[in-house]
Design a protein around this motif. Sequence first.
Motif, PDB file in Angstrom:
ATOM      1  N   THR A  40      10.288  -1.880   3.086  1.00  0.00           N
ATOM      2  CA  THR A  40      10.491  -0.787   2.127  1.00  0.00           C
ATOM      3  C   THR A  40       9.158  -0.202   1.681  1.00  0.00           C
ATOM      4  O   THR A  40       8.983   1.024   1.663  1.00  0.00           O
ATOM      5  CB  THR A  40      11.294  -1.278   0.908  1.00  0.00           C
ATOM      6  N   LEU A  41       8.223  -1.065   1.307  1.00  0.00           N
ATOM      7  CA  LEU A  41       6.929  -0.570   0.833  1.00  0.00           C
ATOM      8  C   LEU A  41       6.179   0.163   1.938  1.00  0.00           C
ATOM      9  O   LEU A  41       5.623   1.242   1.710  1.00  0.00           O
ATOM     10  CB  LEU A  41       6.085  -1.726   0.295  1.00  0.00           C
ATOM     11  N   ARG A  42       6.158  -0.404   3.125  1.00  0.00           N
ATOM     12  CA  ARG A  42       5.451   0.242   4.251  1.00  0.00           C
ATOM     13  C   ARG A  42       5.989   1.645   4.498  1.00  0.00           C
ATOM     14  O   ARG A  42       5.231   2.585   4.706  1.00  0.00           O
ATOM     15  CB  ARG A  42       5.622  -0.612   5.510  1.00  0.00           C
ATOM     16  N   ASP A  43       7.319   1.801   4.431  1.00  0.00           N
ATOM     17  CA  ASP A  43       7.947   3.063   4.802  1.00  0.00           C
ATOM     18  C   ASP A  43       8.079   4.065   3.658  1.00  0.00           C
ATOM     19  O   ASP A  43       8.154   5.269   3.907  1.00  0.00           O
ATOM     20  CB  ASP A  43       9.344   2.794   5.380  1.00  0.00           C
ATOM     21  N   GLU A  44       8.129   3.597   2.407  1.00  0.00           N
ATOM     22  CA  GLU A  44       8.479   4.502   1.312  1.00  0.00           C
ATOM     23  C   GLU A  44       7.391   4.749   0.271  1.00  0.00           C
ATOM     24  O   GLU A  44       7.489   5.695  -0.504  1.00  0.00           O
ATOM     25  CB  GLU A  44       9.749   3.990   0.623  1.00  0.00           C
ATOM     26  N   VAL A  45       6.377   3.923   0.222  1.00  0.00           N
ATOM     27  CA  VAL A  45       5.299   4.141  -0.754  1.00  0.00           C
ATOM     28  C   VAL A  45       4.462   5.339  -0.320  1.00  0.00           C
ATOM     29  O   VAL A  45       4.138   5.482   0.863  1.00  0.00           O
ATOM     30  CB  VAL A  45       4.421   2.875  -0.867  1.00  0.00           C
ATOM     31  N   LEU A  64      -5.177   1.534   2.950  1.00  0.00           N
ATOM     32  CA  LEU A  64      -4.503   2.548   2.139  1.00  0.00           C
ATOM     33  C   LEU A  64      -4.115   1.928   0.802  1.00  0.00           C
ATOM     34  O   LEU A  64      -3.962   0.705   0.695  1.00  0.00           O
ATOM     35  CB  LEU A  64      -3.277   3.078   2.871  1.00  0.00           C
ATOM     36  N   LEU A  65      -3.934   2.772  -0.213  1.00  0.00           N
ATOM     37  CA  LEU A  65      -3.745   2.301  -1.579  1.00  0.00           C
ATOM     38  C   LEU A  65      -2.591   2.997  -2.281  1.00  0.00           C
ATOM     39  O   LEU A  65      -2.197   4.097  -1.921  1.00  0.00           O
ATOM     40  CB  LEU A  65      -5.021   2.569  -2.388  1.00  0.00           C
ATOM     41  N   LYS A  66      -2.108   2.356  -3.329  1.00  0.00           N
ATOM     42  CA  LYS A  66      -1.214   2.974  -4.314  1.00  0.00           C
ATOM     43  C   LYS A  66      -1.295   2.116  -5.559  1.00  0.00           C
ATOM     44  O   LYS A  66      -1.274   0.892  -5.481  1.00  0.00           O
ATOM     45  CB  LYS A  66       0.226   3.042  -3.797  1.00  0.00           C
ATOM     46  N   PHE A  67      -1.408   2.750  -6.716  1.00  0.00           N
ATOM     47  CA  PHE A  67      -1.521   2.020  -7.980  1.00  0.00           C
ATOM     48  C   PHE A  67      -0.416   2.462  -8.920  1.00  0.00           C
ATOM     49  O   PHE A  67      -0.166   3.657  -9.076  1.00  0.00           O
ATOM     50  CB  PHE A  67      -2.894   2.263  -8.624  1.00  0.00           C
ATOM     51  N   TYR A  68       0.241   1.491  -9.547  1.00  0.00           N
ATOM     52  CA  TYR A  68       1.306   1.751 -10.513  1.00  0.00           C
ATOM     53  C   TYR A  68       0.864   1.226 -11.879  1.00  0.00           C
ATOM     54  O   TYR A  68       0.730   0.024 -12.075  1.00  0.00           O
ATOM     55  CB  TYR A  68       2.606   1.070 -10.077  1.00  0.00           C
ATOM     56  N   GLU A  69       0.607   2.158 -12.801  1.00  0.00           N
ATOM     57  CA  GLU A  69       0.231   1.806 -14.175  1.00  0.00           C
ATOM     58  C   GLU A  69       1.402   1.141 -14.885  1.00  0.00           C
ATOM     59  O   GLU A  69       2.546   1.210 -14.428  1.00  0.00           O
ATOM     60  CB  GLU A  69      -0.149   3.081 -14.955  1.00  0.00           C
ATOM     61  N   ALA A  70       1.120   0.546 -16.040  1.00  0.00           N
ATOM     62  CA  ALA A  70       2.174  -0.040 -16.870  1.00  0.00           C
ATOM     63  C   ALA A  70       3.236   1.006 -17.163  1.00  0.00           C
ATOM     64  O   ALA A  70       2.913   2.149 -17.484  1.00  0.00           O
ATOM     65  CB  ALA A  70       1.581  -0.562 -18.171  1.00  0.00           C
ATOM     66  N   ALA A  72       5.244   2.527 -15.097  1.00  0.00           N
ATOM     67  CA  ALA A  72       5.598   3.395 -13.967  1.00  0.00           C
ATOM     68  C   ALA A  72       6.786   2.810 -13.206  1.00  0.00           C
ATOM     69  O   ALA A  72       6.970   1.588 -13.151  1.00  0.00           O
ATOM     70  CB  ALA A  72       4.405   3.538 -13.025  1.00  0.00           C
ATOM     71  N   ALA A  73       7.588   3.697 -12.632  1.00  0.00           N
ATOM     72  CA  ALA A  73       8.700   3.256 -11.785  1.00  0.00           C
ATOM     73  C   ALA A  73       8.129   2.622 -10.523  1.00  0.00           C
ATOM     74  O   ALA A  73       7.265   3.196  -9.860  1.00  0.00           O
ATOM     75  CB  ALA A  73       9.584   4.447 -11.432  1.00  0.00           C
TER      76      ALA A  73
END
Length: 196
Positions: A40-45, A64-70, A72-73
């Motif tokens: 799921t993460l590989r395909d949808e983030v 590659l990166l993605k950050f989710y703050e406090a 965040a969905a």
Amino acid sequence: MEAVQESLFDIAADRRNLGDGAWVELRTRWLPSAGSVFETLRDEVPWYGERRRMYDRIVDTPRLLKFYEAGAALPHPALAAARDRLSRDFWADLHEPLTSVGLCYYRDGDDSVAWHGDTIGRGATHDTVVAIVSLGATRPFLLRPRGGGASTRLSVGHGDLLVMGGSCQRTWEHAVPKQPGAGPRISLQFRPRGVR
């Protein structure tokens, strides 16, 4: 060439004191739904790359990166469940919840992260906990005392949990080196407020 100690760990879940108030803990196969979470993460983030100055030029960061703050969905319910469980499990060490989730996608063995400590924000001055859940290919995770010295090599696999605590971010550094032929890996980093 620097000396490498193969592992601090015998088989699975235990905590080892690194000295100077730092500790590290490894729990194997901690996330049982690791396969579906990885897919799921590989395909949808919505992954993104960064560029950084390296000596006299600007280069792409090799992951590659993605950050989710406090607040965040999050892209999969397992991330919220993991964050809440880790907050409970490490409350005695931290006395506050883990709030943010950082993701790194190592697309293959050419992707890596150099020696560093999570010292942006409070990690530079206060003891903290950084909990990492690894999904996908097994990769080496290296630790060494800040300023140099022999490194410790941990093998972190699919669904494993690695937790660095106490003064670890200030007194030790960690890295994920290149590993030719390695498959894709996603790292989930759970941190408290104000630590990056």
